[in-house]
Scaffold this motif. Structure first.
Motif, PDB file in Angstrom:
ATOM      1  N   ALA A 180      38.951  14.688  14.192  1.00 41.43           N
ATOM      2  CA  ALA A 180      40.258  14.554  14.133  1.00 41.43           C
ATOM      3  C   ALA A 180      39.775  13.331  12.893  1.00 41.43           C
ATOM      4  N   SER A 181      41.217  12.746  12.228  1.00 40.71           N
ATOM      5  CA  SER A 181      41.011  11.433  11.406  1.00 40.71           C
ATOM      6  C   SER A 181      42.596  11.015  11.457  1.00 40.71           C
ATOM      7  N   GLY A 182      42.968   9.987  10.589  1.00 45.81           N
ATOM      8  CA  GLY A 182      44.239   9.696  10.639  1.00 45.81           C
ATOM      9  C   GLY A 182      45.102   8.879  12.132  1.00 45.81           C
ATOM     10  N   SER A 183      46.651   9.514  12.126  1.00 45.55           N
ATOM     11  CA  SER A 183      46.897   9.506  12.738  1.00 45.55           C
ATOM     12  C   SER A 183      46.528  10.434  13.807  1.00 45.55           C
ATOM     13  N   MET A 184      45.932  11.413  13.567  1.00 47.40           N
ATOM     14  CA  MET A 184      45.398  12.412  14.486  1.00 47.40           C
ATOM     15  C   MET A 184      44.442  12.202  15.539  1.00 47.40           C
ATOM     16  N   SER A 185      43.952  11.050  14.844  1.00 44.79           N
ATOM     17  CA  SER A 185      42.426  10.467  16.133  1.00 44.79           C
ATOM     18  C   SER A 185      43.635   9.901  17.277  1.00 44.79           C
ATOM     19  N   THR A 186      44.388   8.538  16.854  1.00 47.56           N
ATOM     20  CA  THR A 186      45.387   8.048  17.396  1.00 47.56           C
ATOM     21  C   THR A 186      46.220   8.524  18.720  1.00 47.56           C
ATOM     22  N   GLY A 187      46.357   9.716  17.883  1.00 47.22           N
ATOM     23  CA  GLY A 187      47.378  10.964  18.844  1.00 47.22           C
ATOM     24  C   GLY A 187      46.189  10.885  20.033  1.00 47.22           C
ATOM     25  N   ILE A 188      45.238  12.306  19.063  1.00 44.25           N
ATOM     26  CA  ILE A 188      44.811  12.773  20.936  1.00 44.25           C
ATOM     27  C   ILE A 188      43.256  12.174  21.774  1.00 44.25           C
ATOM     28  N   ALA A 189      43.459  10.323  21.294  1.00 40.55           N
ATOM     29  CA  ALA A 189      43.431   9.358  21.656  1.00 40.55           C
ATOM     30  C   ALA A 189      44.027   9.472  22.938  1.00 40.55           C
ATOM     31  N   ALA A 190      45.650   9.512  22.132  1.00 42.57           N
ATOM     32  CA  ALA A 190      46.454   8.785  23.997  1.00 42.57           C
ATOM     33  C   ALA A 190      46.219  10.600  24.520  1.00 42.57           C
ATOM     34  N   LEU A 191      45.925  10.985  24.549  1.00 38.09           N
ATOM     35  CA  LEU A 191      46.048  12.267  25.301  1.00 38.09           C
ATOM     36  C   LEU A 191      44.601  12.138  26.260  1.00 38.09           C
ATOM     37  N   GLY A 192      43.753  11.188  26.209  1.00 40.47           N
ATOM     38  CA  GLY A 192      41.777  11.084  26.601  1.00 40.47           C
ATOM     39  C   GLY A 192      41.178  11.584  25.844  1.00 40.47           C
ATOM     40  N   ALA A 193      41.324  12.291  24.955  1.00 40.20           N
ATOM     41  CA  ALA A 193      40.362  13.123  24.064  1.00 40.20           C
ATOM     42  C   ALA A 193      39.680  11.562  23.238  1.00 40.20           C
ATOM     43  N   ASN A 194      38.753  12.485  22.690  1.00 41.96           N
ATOM     44  CA  ASN A 194      37.364  11.194  22.067  1.00 41.96           C
ATOM     45  C   ASN A 194      37.442  11.725  20.699  1.00 41.96           C
ATOM     46  N   PRO A 195      38.262  11.419  20.297  1.00 45.28           N
ATOM     47  CA  PRO A 195      38.201  11.159  18.445  1.00 45.28           C
ATOM     48  C   PRO A 195      36.563  11.048  17.675  1.00 45.28           C
ATOM     49  N   VAL A 196      35.950  11.798  16.588  1.00 46.28           N
ATOM     50  CA  VAL A 196      34.832  12.074  15.767  1.00 46.28           C
ATOM     51  C   VAL A 196      35.508  12.330  14.686  1.00 46.28           C
ATOM     52  N   ALA A 197      35.557  11.079  13.386  1.00 47.59           N
ATOM     53  CA  ALA A 197      35.332  11.602  12.269  1.00 47.59           C
ATOM     54  C   ALA A 197      34.204  12.467  11.380  1.00 47.59           C
ATOM     55  N   ILE A 198      34.785  13.465  10.931  1.00 40.86           N
ATOM     56  CA  ILE A 198      34.045  14.187  10.144  1.00 40.86           C
ATOM     57  C   ILE A 198      34.185  15.037   9.026  1.00 40.86           C
ATOM     58  N   ASP A 199      33.512  14.820   7.544  1.00 39.80           N
ATOM     59  CA  ASP A 199      33.638  15.847   6.912  1.00 39.80           C
ATOM     60  C   ASP A 199      33.939  16.736   7.094  1.00 39.80           C
ATOM     61  N   PRO A 200      35.272  17.133   6.345  1.00 40.82           N
ATOM     62  CA  PRO A 200      35.994  18.452   6.091  1.00 40.82           C
ATOM     63  C   PRO A 200      34.928  19.476   6.330  1.00 40.82           C
ATOM     64  N   ALA A 201      34.008  19.488   5.036  1.00 38.17           N
ATOM     65  CA  ALA A 201      32.465  20.271   4.584  1.00 38.17           C
ATOM     66  C   ALA A 201      32.014  20.373   5.740  1.00 38.17           C
ATOM     67  N   GLU A 202      32.046  19.614   6.799  1.00 35.77           N
ATOM     68  CA  GLU A 202      30.475  19.559   7.645  1.00 35.77           C
ATOM     69  C   GLU A 202      31.166  19.745   8.964  1.00 35.77           C
ATOM     70  N   ILE A 203      32.555  20.451   9.242  1.00 34.31           N
ATOM     71  CA  ILE A 203      33.370  20.539  10.574  1.00 34.31           C
ATOM     72  C   ILE A 203      32.884  22.064  11.008  1.00 34.31           C
ATOM     73  N   TYR A 204      32.468  22.938  10.175  1.00 34.78           N
ATOM     74  CA  TYR A 204      32.190  24.225  10.952  1.00 34.78           C
ATOM     75  C   TYR A 204      30.916  23.801  11.425  1.00 34.78           C
ATOM     76  N   GLU A 205      29.894  23.551  10.671  1.00 36.34           N
ATOM     77  CA  GLU A 205      28.172  23.007  11.359  1.00 36.34           C
ATOM     78  C   GLU A 205      28.624  22.238  12.864  1.00 36.34           C
ATOM     79  N   SER A 206      29.149  21.477  12.595  1.00 37.28           N
ATOM     80  CA  SER A 206      29.192  20.874  13.746  1.00 37.28           C
ATOM     81  C   SER A 206      29.799  21.530  15.110  1.00 37.28           C
ATOM     82  N   LEU A 207      30.900  22.763  14.467  1.00 39.25           N
ATOM     83  CA  LEU A 207      31.164  22.994  15.722  1.00 39.25           C
ATOM     84  C   LEU A 207      30.678  23.719  16.394  1.00 39.25           C
ATOM     85  N   GLU A 208      29.756  24.264  15.342  1.00 36.70           N
ATOM     86  CA  GLU A 208      28.990  25.805  15.459  1.00 36.70           C
ATOM     87  C   GLU A 208      27.845  24.779  16.463  1.00 36.70           C
TER      88      GLU A 208
END
Length: 364
Positions: A180-208
């Motif tokens: 997540a980035s920006g307001s999405m980070s604090t948004g999902i944190a309010a649900l108890g998730a752990n936001p992780v900042a990852i460059d868009p180009a690296e997300i596929y590999e991070s999920l994989e």
């Protein structure tokens, strides 16, 4: 090109950059001025709705300047990356960039558009911000002081969650590690998730590789980055979160001022038209295409409830994000007044018709 009623981007700024156009929307008679080729940088793909919208923008500007203003375009971050876009426009590595205020937190006032949970009416939201830029001197100065001018701001689609494993409710998001980035980070944190900042180009590999459990993104980015290949379960968060991330096509101020007055008027005129029709003409059709593409692979965009959890989340997180933005902007402007003006603009522009991503996909 069909256009909605414009929101009035063409108005005088403190630097006198904006030229008024005829009320009938006719051509400005803008062939005068020397020929110039402007460099455009975007970290997005050419098929992204933002790119499609700006391709139409460039075509119109070239046509209305009788071929005097042309463009060389670089996609996929081949010239400037997402986080570098503002700096690239400042030093004129590119004359025009696709920029994201959330990736540039020092653009404090511009990040008013990153405050989520305010509206699900995407066109009203971007109309409101474009009008705010026109009306608020401090907002414009944030760009001008860096040698920039904003052409127009526009919306992503509302956020979805692409998850590696199925998710049955909003409550289940607690404890998940999510990109997540920006307001999405604090948004999902309010649900108890752990936001992780990852460059868009690296997300596929991070999920994989299991670095994160899922990624929060607008639908078009989920498709562009092929995330459902590694995170096939897609859920609509925008029903509660609404608009959460604004983008802007931003131009180097020297490059803008190097154009003739007629050419400048065309740039502003076309910016107003594209901004006023962007959601209907470019964003929603692309969302429908993406919904169809996902459906062909067996992926659907599902709602997440229960409603009482979502509504409580929206109220709690929305208030917190507004308060945080106002605190950060307090030394730059009358932050409460600016935010109230923003909300007033949204109300004025709202049509009352704002289908969710899940509803759009269900109708395809």
């Amino acid at each position: 090109m069909r256009t909605r009623k414009p929101v009035g981007l063409i108005a005088a700024t403190s630097l006198g950059l904006l030229a008024a156009c005829g009320s009938d929307g006719s051509d400005s008679g803008s062939g005068s001025g020397s020929e110039v080729q402007l460099t455009v940088s975007s970290f997005l793909t050419e098929d992204h709705p933002a790119s499609r919208g700006f391709e139409a923008w460039m075509e119109e500007v070239t046509e209305r300047t009788d071929g005097a203003v042309t463009f060389e375009t670089f996609y996929n971050g081949s010239l400037c990356g997402a986080a570098d876009s503002i700096a690239c426009a400042e030093d004129r590595t590119a004359d025009i960039v696709m920029s994201v205020p959330a990736y540039n937190p020092e653009m404090t006032l511009a990040n008013i558009g990153s405050v989520a949970f305010q509206t699900s009416d995407l066109q009203a939201n971007q109309d409101a911000l474009n009008k705010l830029y026109q009306d608020n001197e401090d907002y414009r100065a944030e760009y001008e002081n860096r040698g920039l001018t904003m052409l127009y701001t526009f919306n992503n689609s509302m956020p979805v969650l692409a998850s590696v494993e199925p998710v049955s409710s909003l409550d289940q998001i607690a404890g998940m590690s999510l990109r997540a980035s920006g307001s999405m980070s604090t948004g999902i944190a309010a649900l108890g998730a752990n936001p992780v900042a990852i460059d868009p180009a690296e997300i596929y590999e991070s999920l994989e590789r299991g670095v994160v459990d899922g990624a929060t993104f607008p639908l078009e980015s989920v498709v562009d980055y092929r995330l459902t290949e590694v995170a096939p379960h897609v859920y609509d968060l925008g029903e509660y979160m609404g608009s959460y991330a604004m983008n802007a096509y931003t131009m180097n101020l020297d490059a803008f001022e190097s154009l003739s007055e007629d050419q400048q008027a065309v740039v502003r005129e076309v910016s107003e038209e594209i901004a006023g029709s962007y959601v209907e003409e470019f964003l929603v059709p692309t969302m429908e295409e993406n919904c169809s593409a996902l459906a062909e692979t067996g992926t659907t965009v599902e709602r997440l409830g229960p409603d009482e959890v979502g509504q409580a989340w929206a109220e709690r997180a929305g208030d917190a994000q507004r308060a945080a933005w106002e605190e950060s902007a307090a030394e730059l402007t009358d932050a409460p007044a600016m935010f109230d003006a923003y909300l007033s603009n949204i109300e004025e522009a709202s049509t009352g018709e704002a289908p969710t991503t899940a509803e759009i996909c269900a109708g395809v």
